[in-house]
Design a protein around this motif. Structure first.
Motif: not given
Length: 151
Positions: A1-6, A10-12, A14-22, A93-97
């Motif tokens: 069960m090594s299938t990664d969660s989409p 996405r969070i990962t 976004d982390m890279k984007s936030a890093m680049r954007a400072g 990151y949570l779905p629409e309530p």
């Protein structure tokens, strides 16, 4: 069960984007989210799927809400504001309530599906509902509604 969660991917990203954007506040919150997910994966020795990642994020949202309440009560608006910013990032990151009507319909469906007739059957009903609404509604409020319906 090594299938990664989409969602985790996405969070990962976004982390890279936030890093680049400072964007340090967003980056810090995203790192907290990934650390919480990683902790659960290490503890359970399982790679989490989207539903499980949502459960972790849902727990983080609940913790932030409780902290905000406590900080505001203690007059520490500065700390509450930090928690509010973290809460907004996590909630993105949570779905629409779900609406009240949708929650009620799901409770009705779960009660009829399980044949629940008393509070003793609450575990079955919640077991059926929880995966369907994880991250989309306050589980404590849903639990109270189910209990009231079965009482």
């Amino acid at each position: 069960m090594s299938t990664d969660s989409p969602l985790k991917a996405r969070i990962t990203e976004d982390m890279k984007s936030a890093m680049r954007a400072g964007d340090k506040p967003r980056l810090g919150t995203i790192r907290l989210m990934l650390a919480a997910v990683k902790q659960v994966e290490v503890d359970t020795r399982v790679s989490l799927d989207d539903t499980q990642v949502l459960a972790v994020l849902d727990k983080m949202v609940k913790q932030r809400r409780e902290s905000i309440e406590q900080y505001r009560g203690a007059g520490r608006d500065d700390l509450a504001d930090v928690e509010v910013r973290e809460l907004e990032v996590i909630q993105s990151y949570l779905p629409e309530p779900l609406s009240e009507g949708e929650i009620t319909a799901m409770i009705d469906a779960a009660i009829s599906e399980t044949g629940a007739s008393s509070v003793r059957d609450m575990g079955q009903v919640m077991g059926l509902i929880k995966p369907r609404i994880q991250g989309r509604a306050d589980m404590a409020a849903v639990s109270a509604q189910v209990k009231a319906r079965l009482a």
